[in-house]
Design a protein around this motif. Structure first.
Motif, mmCIF file in Angstrom:
data_model
loop_
_atom_site.group_PDB
_atom_site.id
_atom_site.type_symbol
_atom_site.label_atom_id
_atom_site.label_comp_id
_atom_site.label_asym_id
_atom_site.label_seq_id
_atom_site.Cartn_x
_atom_site.Cartn_y
_atom_site.Cartn_z
ATOM 1 N N ALA A 71 17.226 -4.117 -2.886
ATOM 2 C CA ALA A 71 17.477 -4.478 -1.446
ATOM 3 C C ALA A 71 16.232 -4.666 -0.568
ATOM 4 N N GLU A 72 15.173 -4.079 -1.028
ATOM 5 C CA GLU A 72 13.820 -4.069 -0.284
ATOM 6 C C GLU A 72 12.588 -4.114 -1.183
ATOM 7 N N VAL A 73 11.622 -4.574 -0.596
ATOM 8 C CA VAL A 73 10.297 -4.737 -1.400
ATOM 9 C C VAL A 73 9.953 -3.278 -1.799
ATOM 10 N N GLY A 74 9.351 -2.986 -2.965
ATOM 11 C CA GLY A 74 8.840 -1.675 -3.584
ATOM 12 C C GLY A 74 9.783 -0.652 -3.473
ATOM 13 N N HIS A 75 11.025 -1.247 -3.958
ATOM 14 C CA HIS A 75 11.947 -0.163 -3.921
ATOM 15 C C HIS A 75 12.182 0.994 -4.782
ATOM 16 N N ARG A 76 11.324 0.896 -6.116
ATOM 17 C CA ARG A 76 11.304 1.975 -7.210
ATOM 18 C C ARG A 76 10.219 2.969 -6.849
ATOM 19 N N PHE A 77 9.320 2.696 -5.830
ATOM 20 C CA PHE A 77 7.990 3.714 -5.520
ATOM 21 C C PHE A 77 8.339 4.568 -4.289
ATOM 22 N N ARG A 78 9.026 4.119 -3.149
ATOM 23 C CA ARG A 78 9.535 5.194 -2.032
ATOM 24 C C ARG A 78 8.361 5.925 -1.766
ATOM 25 N N ARG A 79 7.384 5.283 -1.109
ATOM 26 C CA ARG A 79 6.177 5.825 -0.530
ATOM 27 C C ARG A 79 5.480 6.617 -1.666
ATOM 28 N N ASP A 80 5.315 6.370 -2.765
ATOM 29 C CA ASP A 80 4.410 6.672 -3.874
ATOM 30 C C ASP A 80 3.069 6.597 -3.383
ATOM 31 N N LEU A 81 2.153 7.518 -3.533
ATOM 32 C CA LEU A 81 0.750 7.339 -3.167
ATOM 33 C C LEU A 81 0.088 6.847 -4.496
ATOM 34 N N GLN A 82 -0.628 5.852 -4.783
ATOM 35 C CA GLN A 82 -1.372 5.154 -5.906
ATOM 36 C C GLN A 82 -2.744 4.835 -5.644
ATOM 37 N N GLY A 83 -3.328 4.232 -6.501
ATOM 38 C CA GLY A 83 -4.771 3.847 -6.401
ATOM 39 C C GLY A 83 -4.982 2.473 -7.006
ATOM 40 N N ILE A 84 -5.778 1.710 -6.059
ATOM 41 C CA ILE A 84 -6.323 0.451 -6.890
ATOM 42 C C ILE A 84 -7.809 0.733 -7.359
ATOM 43 N N GLU A 85 -7.839 0.599 -8.537
ATOM 44 C CA GLU A 85 -8.952 1.002 -9.344
ATOM 45 C C GLU A 85 -10.105 0.227 -8.696
ATOM 46 N N ASN A 86 -11.534 0.844 -8.610
ATOM 47 C CA ASN A 86 -12.638 0.097 -8.253
ATOM 48 C C ASN A 86 -13.924 0.084 -9.282
ATOM 49 N N TRP A 87 -13.671 0.430 -10.388
ATOM 50 C CA TRP A 87 -14.680 0.623 -11.315
ATOM 51 C C TRP A 87 -14.660 -0.197 -12.747
ATOM 52 N N SER A 88 -13.838 -1.170 -12.521
ATOM 53 C CA SER A 88 -13.685 -2.133 -13.756
ATOM 54 C C SER A 88 -14.792 -3.314 -13.713
ATOM 55 N N SER A 89 -15.127 -3.550 -12.559
ATOM 56 C CA SER A 89 -16.290 -4.623 -12.226
ATOM 57 C C SER A 89 -17.081 -4.199 -11.279
ATOM 58 N N ARG A 90 -18.327 -4.810 -11.109
ATOM 59 C CA ARG A 90 -19.322 -4.432 -10.133
ATOM 60 C C ARG A 90 -18.718 -4.951 -8.831
ATOM 61 N N GLU A 91 -17.821 -5.917 -8.684
ATOM 62 C CA GLU A 91 -17.347 -6.518 -7.194
ATOM 63 C C GLU A 91 -16.454 -5.478 -6.881
ATOM 64 N N ASP A 92 -16.501 -5.093 -5.497
ATOM 65 C CA ASP A 92 -15.477 -4.239 -4.739
ATOM 66 C C ASP A 92 -13.916 -4.715 -5.092
ATOM 67 N N SER A 93 -13.034 -3.815 -5.539
ATOM 68 C CA SER A 93 -11.545 -4.486 -5.723
ATOM 69 C C SER A 93 -11.096 -5.022 -4.445
ATOM 70 N N LEU A 94 -11.343 -4.685 -3.264
ATOM 71 C CA LEU A 94 -10.567 -5.241 -2.251
ATOM 72 C C LEU A 94 -11.213 -6.654 -1.889
ATOM 73 N N ALA A 95 -12.671 -6.595 -1.958
ATOM 74 C CA ALA A 95 -13.199 -8.014 -1.840
ATOM 75 C C ALA A 95 -12.926 -9.050 -3.106
ATOM 76 N N ALA A 96 -12.390 -8.477 -4.012
ATOM 77 C CA ALA A 96 -12.041 -9.300 -5.280
ATOM 78 C C ALA A 96 -10.532 -9.838 -4.921
ATOM 79 N N LEU A 97 -9.605 -8.928 -4.262
ATOM 80 C CA LEU A 97 -8.392 -9.430 -3.777
ATOM 81 C C LEU A 97 -8.522 -10.670 -2.728
ATOM 82 N N ARG A 98 -9.446 -10.200 -1.939
ATOM 83 C CA ARG A 98 -9.691 -11.249 -0.872
ATOM 84 C C ARG A 98 -10.056 -12.545 -1.385
#
Length: 378
Positions: free
Chosen positions: A37-64
């Motif tokens: 019924a909604e986006v992200g239904h199975r997580f319900r405010r779960d805190l998680q992490g976007i890893e930032n170590w698998s490349s030299r490029e910053d992960s948020l910059a990679a998403l952008r």
């Protein structure tokens, strides 16, 4: 490809929404079908992490750079602590963020809500309460994990604790995994992430709560129980009939720690680009993702062999010789000839619970058929 082309996507998780954003921005008509019924239904405010170590490029910059929004709430995590089975504390530091803590689910500021807003702004049609069993034209399947190779079980809660992250490497709390506590802006998540012993999950969660209470004075208010499963595999193909498969449905996950959001989003973008330009999707994800995923399988194999004494030795070694945790993890995750040589070891120690079955239908259009043969089957 004509800009009037129509595509359907099954699943409104990060992979499916990233694919929808990419296709809609190219001028295509895109419909996303989400069974919940909604986006992200199975997580319900779960805190998680976007890893930032698998490349030299910053992960948020990679998403952008992929055209994906970063307009969601996040906490750059530079410093934290890990404990061994004897309650010894090891400080974790990195110059650049080790990971970005985010909230999952349908709430304001969550990663899922931000991706949904961007998809809608680009013109995608996202339909909730819309389970789909067949896609007649080539589309993208991104409906999440199909089996449990690992589970993370615990609680979400309100708290007066300061922002931060803490973890415990102790098989008595999280067999072959780790227990973790994340706090961001008055919200917390505490869980046991276990790779075996699922039938005793209640015992491991109880031990995890007791350990964090003892070690960092865990403070929980309005606690809500929550659990989830993860599926890890390197597929032989990320195609299912005439469809492309992205995210955890394809098995794109970090086999060592389970930090899969970056892989899921990237796979969704790659799948969409393959629909747009006709390039081979399997070749694309192998070039971009397979080396990293193979390294994580080898890392998982070594972790499975350590046990509590091995965890303690590793933490001591890293604390003494690797002052920057991000740099250390980058080296562990970096694809190499050695990692390729050690892949048979990885196959021996990690076998995904996912069992795919070939379908004998020609040009199958089904969403649920399991076509892809996996490399780590017995």
């Amino acid at each position: 490809m004509a800009k009037s082309d129509v595509f359907e996507i099954a699943g409104a998780g990060p992979a499916g929404l990233a694919a929808a954003i990419t296709l809609a921005r190219a001028g295509c008509r895109v419909t996303v079908h989400e069974a919940q019924a909604e986006v992200g239904h199975r997580f319900r405010r779960d805190l998680q992490g976007i890893e930032n170590w698998s490349s030299r490029e910053d992960s948020l910059a990679a998403l952008r750079s992929l055209g994906i929004t970063t307009e969601f709430d996040y906490l750059p995590c530079h410093s934290g602590a890990v404990f061994d089975a004897w309650d010894q504390r090891y400080a974790i530091h990195s110059r650049e963020p080790l990971f970005y803590m985010v909230e999952r689910g349908a709430g304001p500021g969550s990663l899922d809500s931000a991706l949904l807003r961007q998809a809608l702004a680009e013109g995608a049609d996202v339909r909730f309460n819309s389970p789909i069993h067949r896609i007649q034209t080539g589309g993208i399947l991104a409906t999440g994990p199909k089996s449990a190779d690992a589970i993370a079980v615990g609680y979400h809660f309100d708290t007066s604790m300061p922002d931060g992250f803490w973890a415990i490497c102790n098989d008595d709390l999280a067999p072959r995994g780790y227990a973790y506590l994340l706090v961001m802006r008055g919200r917390g998540t505490v869980k046991s992430c276990m790779f075996r012993g699922f039938k005793q999950e209640a015992l491991y969660v109880e031990r995890t709560l007791a350990a964090f209470t003892r070690l960092v004075r865990l403070d929980m208010n309005n606690a809500q129980a929550h659990g989830g499963a993860g599926n890890f595999r390197i597929p032989q193909t990320a195609r299912s009939g005439i469809h492309l498969v992205a995210g955890e449905q394809a098995g794109f996950q970090d086999t060592l720690w389970g930090f899969g959001m970056r892989l899921a989003i990237t796979s969704g973008v790659l799948a969409a680009r393959s629909l747009l330009d006709g390039r081979d999707y399997d070749q694309r994800w192998r070039t971009e993702l397979e080396g990293l995923m193979s390294a994580s399988v080898v890392n998982r194999a070594f972790y499975c062999m350590l046990g509590n004494r091995g965890y303690r030795w590793t933490l001591r070694h890293m604390h003494k010789h690797a002052p920057d945790a991000r740099d250390a993890l980058y080296r562990y995750y970096r694809p190499s000839m050695l990692k390729r040589i050690l892949m048979p070891l990885g196959r021996g120690f990690f076998r995904s619970q996912r069992r795919d079955e070939s379908c004998n239908h020609i040009n199958c259009q089904c969403v649920w058929c399991r076509h892809g043969r996996q490399r780590f089957s017995p």
